[in-house]
Enzyme design. Structure first.
Site, PDB file in Angstrom:
ATOM      1  CB  SER A 100      -0.968  -0.035   1.187  1.00  0.00           C
ATOM      2  OG  SER A 100      -1.844   1.063   1.144  1.00  0.00           O
ATOM      3  CG  ASP A 246      -4.081   3.584  -0.729  1.00  0.00           C
ATOM      4  OD1 ASP A 246      -4.689   3.094  -1.698  1.00  0.00           O
ATOM      5  OD2 ASP A 246      -4.180   3.128   0.431  1.00  0.00           O
ATOM      6  CG  ASP A 248      -3.713  -1.212  -1.444  1.00  0.00           C
ATOM      7  OD1 ASP A 248      -3.660  -0.022  -1.082  1.00  0.00           O
ATOM      8  OD2 ASP A 248      -4.057  -2.135  -0.675  1.00  0.00           O
ATOM      9  CG  ASP A 250      -6.941  -0.363   0.533  1.00  0.00           C
ATOM     10  OD1 ASP A 250      -6.230   0.645   0.402  1.00  0.00           O
ATOM     11  OD2 ASP A 250      -6.694  -1.264   1.363  1.00  0.00           O
TER      12      ASP A 250
END
Length: 456
Positions: A100, A246, A248, A250
């Site tokens: 992340s 960000d 990834d 999510d």
């Protein structure tokens, strides 16, 4: 065989420095332990754009295949695509190899089980850790294989768009900063699907191509030093708002048309309002760090606010336990009952666009009264030798004056005119402070100064 501790296991996911803490051998052991502990026969696997993610994902797959599992491989994707595919395909679990927003020398994994349910941190995660450490694996099983499951993205896009009423959208120009993470390709498919449905949205893209060297910095828009490029681009492009992701994706972060960053707690309030309008009396989950704006928004909309411990495993479980339609954290994780009770960074910006369309107001106008009524400090991090001792010191000084005390997550004290939460990070060796007030920014500044002085 070895039982050396694996320090990459955190409260509810895996995060470690590349090399001794996390490497291909450890990833292979984690994959094999995951498959054996869960008895998983079909496991969704995805990865982010970091240079080490492909090799780590391959090692995880090898470990899983040693347990006879079929790997449903999504390739480069967002963590939420793993969550969706796990539920949609009826798989026994899902793993996304991602660090992340962590520094370049880190990587990690986010894991779920059947139905995209979180792993219990105290039992299942500990069992996987113990087996990966001991390497007391069962004999390898036949049948392990890798299947390309990337076509699942089309169903994922349909699910994301199911949250928004296309007819309620009005013309908006949205700046999108993918941060050179995994978001770009998935966003493009969503944008194409919106265009095919005649959604009146126009997008300007920046830092859009996935690039694991992160030439524009690691995508973590929550950090103030990372916000100016997006803020300046909003003004330059004359966009109605900006969305930044960000690594990834999510999590998504918002900027209004003036380039002002929107703190996450105000977004939770906005989305709570959206869902209470769609489902009168809806239950909304929120974390304990900054709560006043959210609780006020939910109460005004006739909903029921329920507090849960910070962290995706805990918020997801709370959604499942209560049947809540939505849950949000100030850190910009937003969870949706109809997205397998998981978090998504693509659903929130569509709902905000819908709210702007329905209300005819700008994002800045939607937030102005909330910002004034409930000013907050933003999360302030301290490195201290002993997190528990630091919290105990603050409690001894402040708790006697508090009107209420809560330990759902760390220490929360409410003094009537202002409130604070102090807690240790679940993923990093940090002490985190949040201060908020009821229309008294002076008290926020005063409390931050006093408490910060204790840790100077």
């Amino acid at each position: 065989m070895t039982d050396a501790p694996l320090t990459c296991f955190k409260a509810y996911d895996i995060r470690g420095r590349l090399g001794a803490e996390l490497n291909e051998d450890i990833a292979r052991r984690i994959g094999r332990a995951y498959g054996q502990v869960l008895g998983a026969r079909r496991v969704v696997l995805g990865r982010d754009i970091r240079p080490t993610s492909a090799a780590l994902a391959q090692a995880v797959a090898e470990g899983l295949m040693a347990t006879g599992a079929e790997i449903l491989d999504l390739g480069l994707c967002g963590t939420e695509e793993v969550y969706f595919a796990t539920g949609h395909l009826g798989a026994d679990g899902g793993i996304c190899v991602t660090a992340s927003h962590n520094p370049m020398d880190y990587n990690g994994m986010k894991l779920v089980q059947a139905g995209s349910a979180p792993l219990d941190p105290a039992t299942t995660m500990q069992a996987i850790r113990a087996l990966a450490e001991s390497q007391a694996f069962a004999a390898p099983l036949p049948g392990g294989r890798i299947t390309d499951a990337s076509a699942t993205r089309a169903a994922y896009v349909d699910r994301v768009l199911s949250f928004v009423d296309i007819a309620a959208l009005r013309p908006l120009h949205i700046l999108v900063n993918a941060g050179n993470g995994a978001a770009g390709p998935t966003f493009d498919v969503i944008a194409d699907a919106l265009a095919a449905r005649n959604a009146p949205l126009r997008f300007t893209r920046m830092h859009h191509s996935p690039d694991g060297s992160f030439p524009n910095g690691i995508p973590n828009p929550l950090l103030p030093e990372n916000q100016p490029p997006t803020a300046q681009a909003v003004l330059r492009e004359k966009a109605d708002m900006a969305v930044a992701f960000d690594g990834d994706f999510d999590r998504c972060f918002f900027f209004d048309h003036d380039g002002q960053f929107v703190p996450g707690e105000y977004v939770v309030g906005l989305l709570a309002e959206v869902f209470c309008a769609k489902e009168p009396g809806a239950t909304i989950i929120h974390d304990p760090r900054v709560i006043l704006a959210t609780q006020a928004a939910v109460a005004a909309a006739g909903g029921r606010a329920v507090m849960a411990r910070t962290g995706h495993a805990f918020l997801k479980q709370a959604l499942r336990d209560t049947g809540a339609v939505y849950g949000g954290e100030m850190s910009a994780h937003h969870y949706f009952r109809d997205f397998f009770a998981c978090d998504s960074g693509m659903v929130p910006w569509l709902l905000v666009a819908e709210l702007m369309g329905r209300s005819g107001q700008s994002l800045a106008d939607l937030l102005a009264a909330r910002r004034a009524a409930f000013p907050s400090s933003g999360e302030i991090n301290f490195r201290v030798p002993d997190v528990r001792a630091a919290i105990a010191e603050v409690e001894s000084r402040y708790a006697p004056r508090a009107e209420s005390r809560d330990t759902t997550d760390g220490l929360s004290l409410d003094f009537g005119t202002w409130r604070m939460n102090l807690r240790g990070s679940n993923t990093e060796p940090l002490l985190r402070l949040n201060v908020e007030s009821r229309a008294r920014p002076d008290l926020v500044a005063q409390a931050v100064a006093e408490i910060s002085a204790l840790f100077a």
